[in-house]
Scaffold this active site. Structure first.
Site, PDB file in Angstrom:
ATOM      1  N   PRO A   9       0.795  -1.227   0.000  1.00 57.03           N
ATOM      2  CA  PRO A   9       0.000   0.000   0.000  1.00 57.03           C
ATOM      3  C   PRO A   9       0.830   1.280   0.000  1.00 57.03           C
ATOM      4  O   PRO A   9       1.860   1.369   0.668  1.00 57.03           O
ATOM      5  CB  PRO A   9      -0.823  -0.093   1.290  1.00 57.03           C
ATOM      6  CG  PRO A   9      -0.137  -1.109   2.124  1.00 57.03           C
ATOM      7  CD  PRO A   9       0.508  -2.067   1.171  1.00 57.03           C
ATOM      8  N   ASN A  10       0.337   2.225  -0.777  1.00 61.91           N
ATOM      9  CA  ASN A  10       0.878   3.588  -0.887  1.00 61.91           C
ATOM     10  C   ASN A  10       2.183   3.665  -1.678  1.00 61.91           C
ATOM     11  O   ASN A  10       2.662   4.765  -1.963  1.00 61.91           O
ATOM     12  CB  ASN A  10       1.059   4.230   0.503  1.00 61.91           C
ATOM     13  CG  ASN A  10      -0.255   4.298   1.254  1.00 61.91           C
ATOM     14  OD1 ASN A  10      -1.222   4.839   0.739  1.00 61.91           O
ATOM     15  ND2 ASN A  10      -0.311   3.719   2.440  1.00 61.91           N
ATOM     16  N   ARG A  17       5.059  10.757  -2.944  1.00 64.43           N
ATOM     17  CA  ARG A  17       4.724  10.580  -1.530  1.00 64.43           C
ATOM     18  C   ARG A  17       5.924  10.924  -0.644  1.00 64.43           C
ATOM     19  O   ARG A  17       6.988  10.320  -0.806  1.00 64.43           O
ATOM     20  CB  ARG A  17       4.357   9.109  -1.336  1.00 64.43           C
ATOM     21  CG  ARG A  17       4.229   8.657   0.068  1.00 64.43           C
ATOM     22  CD  ARG A  17       4.230   7.132   0.141  1.00 64.43           C
ATOM     23  NE  ARG A  17       3.954   6.723   1.496  1.00 64.43           N
ATOM     24  CZ  ARG A  17       4.181   5.528   2.001  1.00 64.43           C
ATOM     25  NH1 ARG A  17       4.686   4.578   1.214  1.00 64.43           N
ATOM     26  NH2 ARG A  17       3.910   5.256   3.242  1.00 64.43           N
ATOM     27  N   TYR A  22      11.011   9.047   0.968  1.00 62.46           N
ATOM     28  CA  TYR A  22      11.016   7.971  -0.035  1.00 62.46           C
ATOM     29  C   TYR A  22      11.656   8.354  -1.375  1.00 62.46           C
ATOM     30  O   TYR A  22      11.734   7.517  -2.268  1.00 62.46           O
ATOM     31  CB  TYR A  22       9.575   7.485  -0.266  1.00 62.46           C
ATOM     32  CG  TYR A  22       8.934   6.923   0.982  1.00 62.46           C
ATOM     33  CD1 TYR A  22       9.387   5.726   1.530  1.00 62.46           C
ATOM     34  CD2 TYR A  22       7.887   7.580   1.632  1.00 62.46           C
ATOM     35  CE1 TYR A  22       8.821   5.200   2.680  1.00 62.46           C
ATOM     36  CE2 TYR A  22       7.309   7.061   2.788  1.00 62.46           C
ATOM     37  CZ  TYR A  22       7.778   5.871   3.300  1.00 62.46           C
ATOM     38  OH  TYR A  22       7.218   5.350   4.442  1.00 62.46           O
ATOM     39  N   ASN A  71       8.116  -5.477  -0.548  1.00 56.14           N
ATOM     40  CA  ASN A  71       7.963  -4.320   0.339  1.00 56.14           C
ATOM     41  C   ASN A  71       6.472  -4.222   0.620  1.00 56.14           C
ATOM     42  O   ASN A  71       5.708  -3.725  -0.210  1.00 56.14           O
ATOM     43  CB  ASN A  71       8.486  -3.043  -0.319  1.00 56.14           C
ATOM     44  CG  ASN A  71       8.404  -1.853   0.638  1.00 56.14           C
ATOM     45  OD1 ASN A  71       7.759  -1.930   1.688  1.00 56.14           O
ATOM     46  ND2 ASN A  71       9.041  -0.753   0.276  1.00 56.14           N
ATOM     47  N   ALA A  74       2.968  -0.653   5.034  1.00 55.32           N
ATOM     48  CA  ALA A  74       2.479  -0.702   6.416  1.00 55.32           C
ATOM     49  C   ALA A  74       1.950  -2.079   6.824  1.00 55.32           C
ATOM     50  O   ALA A  74       1.891  -2.389   8.027  1.00 55.32           O
ATOM     51  CB  ALA A  74       1.402   0.358   6.614  1.00 55.32           C
ATOM     52  N   HIS A  77       3.812  -4.243   9.361  1.00 53.36           N
ATOM     53  CA  HIS A  77       3.696  -4.063  10.808  1.00 53.36           C
ATOM     54  C   HIS A  77       2.373  -4.576  11.372  1.00 53.36           C
ATOM     55  O   HIS A  77       2.133  -4.483  12.565  1.00 53.36           O
ATOM     56  CB  HIS A  77       3.851  -2.568  11.156  1.00 53.36           C
ATOM     57  CG  HIS A  77       4.940  -1.893  10.377  1.00 53.36           C
ATOM     58  ND1 HIS A  77       6.254  -2.273  10.468  1.00 53.36           N
ATOM     59  CD2 HIS A  77       4.914  -0.890   9.452  1.00 53.36           C
ATOM     60  CE1 HIS A  77       6.993  -1.516   9.650  1.00 53.36           C
ATOM     61  NE2 HIS A  77       6.192  -0.680   9.030  1.00 53.36           N
ATOM     62  N   GLU A  95      12.573  -9.247   2.325  1.00 51.22           N
ATOM     63  CA  GLU A  95      11.816  -8.074   2.775  1.00 51.22           C
ATOM     64  C   GLU A  95      12.655  -6.820   2.513  1.00 51.22           C
ATOM     65  O   GLU A  95      13.832  -6.780   2.883  1.00 51.22           O
ATOM     66  CB  GLU A  95      11.551  -8.217   4.280  1.00 51.22           C
ATOM     67  CG  GLU A  95      10.843  -7.031   4.912  1.00 51.22           C
ATOM     68  CD  GLU A  95      10.732  -7.175   6.442  1.00 51.22           C
ATOM     69  OE1 GLU A  95      11.451  -8.020   7.030  1.00 51.22           O
ATOM     70  OE2 GLU A  95       9.937  -6.448   7.025  1.00 51.22           O
ATOM     71  N   HIS A  97      12.643  -2.454   2.739  1.00 51.94           N
ATOM     72  CA  HIS A  97      12.045  -1.158   3.082  1.00 51.94           C
ATOM     73  C   HIS A  97      12.962  -0.064   2.588  1.00 51.94           C
ATOM     74  O   HIS A  97      14.187  -0.137   2.781  1.00 51.94           O
ATOM     75  CB  HIS A  97      11.828  -1.019   4.589  1.00 51.94           C
ATOM     76  CG  HIS A  97      10.897  -2.062   5.107  1.00 51.94           C
ATOM     77  ND1 HIS A  97       9.543  -2.024   4.840  1.00 51.94           N
ATOM     78  CD2 HIS A  97      11.128  -3.197   5.790  1.00 51.94           C
ATOM     79  CE1 HIS A  97       8.981  -3.096   5.369  1.00 51.94           C
ATOM     80  NE2 HIS A  97       9.920  -3.829   5.946  1.00 51.94           N
ATOM     81  N   ILE A  98      12.366   0.923   1.968  1.00 48.71           N
ATOM     82  CA  ILE A  98      13.138   2.037   1.411  1.00 48.71           C
ATOM     83  C   ILE A  98      13.731   2.876   2.544  1.00 48.71           C
ATOM     84  O   ILE A  98      14.902   3.241   2.529  1.00 48.71           O
ATOM     85  CB  ILE A  98      12.221   2.894   0.510  1.00 48.71           C
ATOM     86  CG1 ILE A  98      11.729   2.045  -0.672  1.00 48.71           C
ATOM     87  CG2 ILE A  98      12.933   4.156   0.030  1.00 48.71           C
ATOM     88  CD1 ILE A  98      10.526   2.633  -1.392  1.00 48.71           C
ATOM     89  N   SER A  99      12.903   3.184   3.515  1.00 50.09           N
ATOM     90  CA  SER A  99      13.358   3.993   4.657  1.00 50.09           C
ATOM     91  C   SER A  99      13.904   3.068   5.748  1.00 50.09           C
ATOM     92  O   SER A  99      13.634   1.855   5.744  1.00 50.09           O
ATOM     93  CB  SER A  99      12.183   4.815   5.204  1.00 50.09           C
ATOM     94  OG  SER A  99      11.187   3.951   5.726  1.00 50.09           O
ATOM     95  N   ARG A 104      12.530   5.342  12.737  1.00 54.22           N
ATOM     96  CA  ARG A 104      11.284   6.113  12.621  1.00 54.22           C
ATOM     97  C   ARG A 104      10.384   5.831  13.831  1.00 54.22           C
ATOM     98  O   ARG A 104      10.884   5.595  14.916  1.00 54.22           O
ATOM     99  CB  ARG A 104      10.610   5.779  11.276  1.00 54.22           C
ATOM    100  CG  ARG A 104      11.507   6.139  10.088  1.00 54.22           C
ATOM    101  CD  ARG A 104      10.858   5.813   8.767  1.00 54.22           C
ATOM    102  NE  ARG A 104       9.646   6.616   8.559  1.00 54.22           N
ATOM    103  CZ  ARG A 104       8.745   6.370   7.593  1.00 54.22           C
ATOM    104  NH1 ARG A 104       8.956   5.366   6.743  1.00 54.22           N
ATOM    105  NH2 ARG A 104       7.670   7.120   7.473  1.00 54.22           N
ATOM    106  N   ARG A 108       6.927   1.089  13.651  1.00 52.51           N
ATOM    107  CA  ARG A 108       7.536   0.551  12.419  1.00 52.51           C
ATOM    108  C   ARG A 108       8.666  -0.431  12.714  1.00 52.51           C
ATOM    109  O   ARG A 108       9.231  -1.038  11.814  1.00 52.51           O
ATOM    110  CB  ARG A 108       8.072   1.694  11.547  1.00 52.51           C
ATOM    111  CG  ARG A 108       6.995   2.561  10.967  1.00 52.51           C
ATOM    112  CD  ARG A 108       7.552   3.570   9.983  1.00 52.51           C
ATOM    113  NE  ARG A 108       6.672   4.716   9.908  1.00 52.51           N
ATOM    114  CZ  ARG A 108       5.589   4.791   9.134  1.00 52.51           C
ATOM    115  NH1 ARG A 108       5.253   3.804   8.350  1.00 52.51           N
ATOM    116  NH2 ARG A 108       4.832   5.884   9.144  1.00 52.51           N
TER     117      ARG A 108
HETATM  118  C1  DQA Z   1       8.071   1.256   4.042  1.00 57.87           C
HETATM  119  C2  DQA Z   1       8.104   1.505   5.547  1.00 57.87           C
HETATM  120  C3  DQA Z   1       6.723   1.272   6.148  1.00 57.87           C
HETATM  121  O1  DQA Z   1       6.761   1.505   7.553  1.00 57.87           O
HETATM  122  C4  DQA Z   1       5.726   2.223   5.533  1.00 57.87           C
HETATM  123  O2  DQA Z   1       4.440   1.974   6.056  1.00 57.87           O
HETATM  124  C5  DQA Z   1       5.730   2.176   4.060  1.00 57.87           C
HETATM  125  C6  DQA Z   1       7.008   2.094   3.359  1.00 57.87           C
HETATM  126  C7  DQA Z   1       9.426   1.598   3.380  1.00 57.87           C
HETATM  127  O3  DQA Z   1       9.632   1.174   2.254  1.00 57.87           O
HETATM  128  O4  DQA Z   1      10.246   2.311   3.966  1.00 57.87           O
HETATM  129  O5  DQA Z   1       4.698   2.312   3.412  1.00 57.87           O
HETATM  130  O6  DQA Z   1       7.822  -0.117   3.805  1.00 57.87           O
END
Ligand code: DQA
Length: 138
Positions: A9-10, A17, A22, A71, A74, A77, A95, A97-99, A104, A108
């Protein structure tokens, strides 16, 4: 090799975004870069904002691809169902994650997916997807 990248998602909004977290690149653009970098392999990309669609895709492809780069956004979590889907298929799942999720908000820091994945890459930006693919390719 056949490698599937799944974004949750997102992540369809990458580039627009929260660019300070990101970055400014859309995943579609980055996927083109990845595809030319790994032109000897078959890379596939799927994105959904819906938990069930992500699970369906893992079921559909997880018995035939050589690896999945996931990825889950959210859902990382929150989703035991997604963790169960990862555990259910033979394809190794990395797995990404970009961030840096550990730098954070506290919520997370926990991943339901981490224990069922081969490994995790977090905080290295979009480069994390490339590193995951490099690990999957022997
Ligand atoms: C994310 C980190 C997640 O906590 C967040 O909800 C995302 C992006 C990342 O790629 O850093 O949507 O997965």
């Amino acid at each position: 090799m056949k490698i599937l990248i799944i974004n949750g998602p997102n992540l369809n909004l990458l580039g627009k975004r929260e660019p300070e977290i990101y970055g400014n690149t859309s995943f579609e653009d980055y996927f083109e870069t990845l595809s030319s970098r790994f032109s000897d392999h078959q890379l596939m990309y799927f994105q959904s904002n819906h938990e069930g669609e992500l699970i369906d895709k893992i079921h559909e492809q997880g018995f035939s691809v050589d690896g999945i780069v996931l990825n889950a956004g959210a859902y990382t979590h929150t989703s035991i169902a997604l963790a169960d889907a990862v555990a259910a298929v033979p394809a190794p799942v990395i797995e990404v994650h970009i961030s840096n999720v550990h730098a954070r908000e506290v919520f997370r820091r926990h991943s339901y997916l981490a224990a069922t994945c081969k490994g995790s890459i977090t905080g290295l930006g979009l480069k994390g997807y490339e590193l995951a693919i490099r690990w999957l390719i022997p």
